[in-house]
Design a protein around this motif. Sequence first.
Motif, PDB file in Angstrom:
ATOM      1  N   MET A 228     -45.512  22.577  39.613  1.00 40.66           N
ATOM      2  CA  MET A 228     -46.309  22.405  38.403  1.00 40.66           C
ATOM      3  C   MET A 228     -47.787  22.161  38.686  1.00 40.66           C
ATOM      4  O   MET A 228     -48.541  21.786  37.802  1.00 40.66           O
ATOM      5  CB  MET A 228     -45.748  21.255  37.564  1.00 40.66           C
ATOM      6  CG  MET A 228     -44.401  21.578  36.954  1.00 40.66           C
ATOM      7  SD  MET A 228     -44.462  22.930  35.746  1.00 40.66           S
ATOM      8  CE  MET A 228     -43.741  24.296  36.656  1.00 40.66           C
ATOM      9  N   GLY A 229     -48.205  22.411  39.905  1.00 41.18           N
ATOM     10  CA  GLY A 229     -49.604  22.231  40.269  1.00 41.18           C
ATOM     11  C   GLY A 229     -50.480  23.368  39.765  1.00 41.18           C
ATOM     12  O   GLY A 229     -50.000  24.325  39.148  1.00 41.18           O
ATOM     13  N   PRO A 230     -51.785  23.258  40.024  1.00 35.30           N
ATOM     14  CA  PRO A 230     -52.706  24.326  39.630  1.00 35.30           C
ATOM     15  C   PRO A 230     -52.272  25.652  40.239  1.00 35.30           C
ATOM     16  O   PRO A 230     -51.722  25.666  41.335  1.00 35.30           O
ATOM     17  CB  PRO A 230     -54.041  23.868  40.213  1.00 35.30           C
ATOM     18  CG  PRO A 230     -53.903  22.377  40.326  1.00 35.30           C
ATOM     19  CD  PRO A 230     -52.457  22.141  40.657  1.00 35.30           C
TER      20      PRO A 230
ATOM     21  N   ALA B 122     -52.108  21.589  32.793  1.00 35.99           N
ATOM     22  CA  ALA B 122     -51.354  20.356  32.602  1.00 35.99           C
ATOM     23  C   ALA B 122     -50.622  20.345  31.267  1.00 35.99           C
ATOM     24  O   ALA B 122     -49.485  19.879  31.179  1.00 35.99           O
ATOM     25  CB  ALA B 122     -52.281  19.150  32.703  1.00 35.99           C
ATOM     26  N   LYS B 123     -51.247  20.894  30.217  1.00 35.33           N
ATOM     27  CA  LYS B 123     -50.580  20.883  28.908  1.00 35.33           C
ATOM     28  C   LYS B 123     -49.352  21.793  28.887  1.00 35.33           C
ATOM     29  O   LYS B 123     -48.451  21.578  28.091  1.00 35.33           O
ATOM     30  CB  LYS B 123     -51.557  21.224  27.779  1.00 35.33           C
ATOM     31  CG  LYS B 123     -52.122  22.616  27.793  1.00 35.33           C
ATOM     32  CD  LYS B 123     -53.107  22.786  26.648  1.00 35.33           C
ATOM     33  CE  LYS B 123     -53.700  24.184  26.643  1.00 35.33           C
ATOM     34  NZ  LYS B 123     -54.625  24.365  25.546  1.00 35.33           N
TER      35      LYS B 123
ATOM     36  N   ALA C  72     -47.499  22.313  31.896  1.00 35.38           N
ATOM     37  CA  ALA C  72     -46.591  21.630  32.823  1.00 35.38           C
ATOM     38  C   ALA C  72     -45.855  20.494  32.131  1.00 35.38           C
ATOM     39  O   ALA C  72     -44.684  20.229  32.428  1.00 35.38           O
ATOM     40  CB  ALA C  72     -47.364  21.108  34.031  1.00 35.38           C
ATOM     41  N   ASN C  73     -46.515  19.822  31.193  1.00 33.20           N
ATOM     42  CA  ASN C  73     -45.909  18.687  30.496  1.00 33.20           C
ATOM     43  C   ASN C  73     -44.726  19.081  29.620  1.00 33.20           C
ATOM     44  O   ASN C  73     -43.902  18.236  29.290  1.00 33.20           O
ATOM     45  CB  ASN C  73     -46.944  17.960  29.641  1.00 33.20           C
ATOM     46  CG  ASN C  73     -47.890  17.153  30.489  1.00 33.20           C
ATOM     47  OD1 ASN C  73     -47.591  16.812  31.615  1.00 33.20           O
ATOM     48  ND2 ASN C  73     -49.059  16.855  29.937  1.00 33.20           N
TER      49      ASN C  73
END
Length: 98
Positions: free
Chosen positions: A19-21, A25-26, A28-29
């Motif tokens: 789930m990294g770059p 983040a929105k 991955a959440n």
Amino acid sequence: MSEWTWLHQYFPIADIELMGPPIPAKAANVLVRTVRLVSSGEERTFTVRVAPHPVAPFQHHPWIQSFSENELLFPGNAVRDFRINIYKDLKELPPFRK
């Protein structure tokens, strides 16, 4: 074949790497990451499934990939390539399209 369970329970580093770059983040959440054992023996194989949660602001079919146990214990190119493939699909979805 075993039951699906949370990826982070057995392979926390792979979960973080997955789930990294460049995955936002929105996104991955709201992506649910699960894993199950598909073959046991000398070389155990696992299937990883990544799918949007039902409350995600986007919908997409699940992304599914098989990995050796070693690839999940020590994430490298295989996990990176899976992450890139997920990102390529995500960036075409309305919330992330630029």
